[in-house]
Design an enzyme around this catalytic site. Structure first.
Site: not given
Length: 283
Positions: A239-241, A243, A268
């Site tokens: 996961s990240c901000g 994708g 996120w």
């Protein structure tokens, strides 16, 4: 490094294969709005010879309120046909940051059942630093059909990630910077809560890279993953901000021989926007 046309290739490898008739090079540069950079303008000014510009925001699901989500299969196929990328091609994708957004396109091709794609290690900065050729000409494109077989196990939605968070049977790795993961700073996108998915572990994508923007060797990557509880058979969701940098983790996992990994496409941008989903802060 060891060149692998299915994960990562060196600038030396690309230079040696640049004239191969079935090679296709993609410039997948993109930047956050606050970076002050125009990816398309930079491509128009200088790119690796023959490279096509891959617009991550265009090759996405524009029906979604979330940024650059996975496009419908039909849209991906039509965009690739228009770019002259299809069956039988070896694709190399790069970006203007080193290894950043190129990994997202590598993962997207994998999701669409295309394995003959690699990220250029060190990206355009390394290519330019070595004095290798660039051009400002648009590529000559001929249509090419692409057969797509979507690999649904490589992507997860919010329901699946929520279940993984509760069951704790999967390691959820967050590629954002540590201060964002801990909820100490505001998110770049307005309206998102601060913090992380409960039970997830932080592995900023920058920790996977050397100072020159190339990826660390597989043994060093294994140590970074092991420190987060990831072993060879551990299921992983990245996961990240939004994708993009999560895919750097997927690429690194693949480099180590790890095969049980997926990406949370909403990341996120989705989780942080839903007030009903739990949020954790701190380390």
């Amino acid at each position: 490094m060891q060149d692998d046309p299915k994960t990562l290739v060196s600038t030396q490898w690309l230079a040696a294969h640049l004239d191969d008739p079935d090679l296709r090079v993609l410039d997948a540069s993109m930047y956050l709005p606050n970076a002050g950079r125009d990816a398309k303008a930079e491509y128009d000014a200088a790119h690796i010879p023959g490279a096509r510009f891959f617009d991550i925001d265009d090759v996405s699901d524009l029906r979604s309120d979330l940024p650059h989500m996975v496009p419908p299969v039909e849209k991906f196929m039509s965009r690739m046909r228009a770019m002259g990328v299809g069956d039988g091609h070896q694709v190399v994708v790069y970006d203007g940051a080193g290894i950043y957004s190129a990994a997202r396109v590598w993962w997207l091709f994998r999701l669409m059942g295309q394995d003959d794609i690699a990220v250029l290690d060190g990206g355009f900065p390394k290519w330019q630093a070595e004095g290798r050729p660039v051009e400002d000409l648009p590529p000559v494109v001929r249509d090419r059909h692409m057969t797509v077989r979507r690999q649904n196990h490589l992507v997860k939605d919010v329901t699946q990630v929520s279940a993984a968070s509760k069951l704790a049977d999967t390691v959820i790795l967050d590629a954002r910077a540590a201060e964002r993961f801990r909820g100490e700073v505001d998110e770049p996108r307005a309206g998102l809560r601060k913090g992380h998915i409960p039970g997830s572990k932080n592995l900023p994508f920058t920790e996977l890279l050397n100072e020159d923007g190339t990826m660390k060797d597989p043994e060093a990557l294994r140590e970074l993953f092991a420190a987060r509880g990831v072993e060879a058979k551990t299921p992983v969701i990245t996961s990240c901000g939004s994708g993009v940098t999560a895919a750097v983790l997927n690429l690194a996992l693949e480099r180590t021989g790890h095969r049980i990994h997926a990406l949370y496409d909403g990341s996120w941008a989705e989780w942080g926007a839903f007030p009903t989903l739990p949020v954790a802060t701190g380390a």
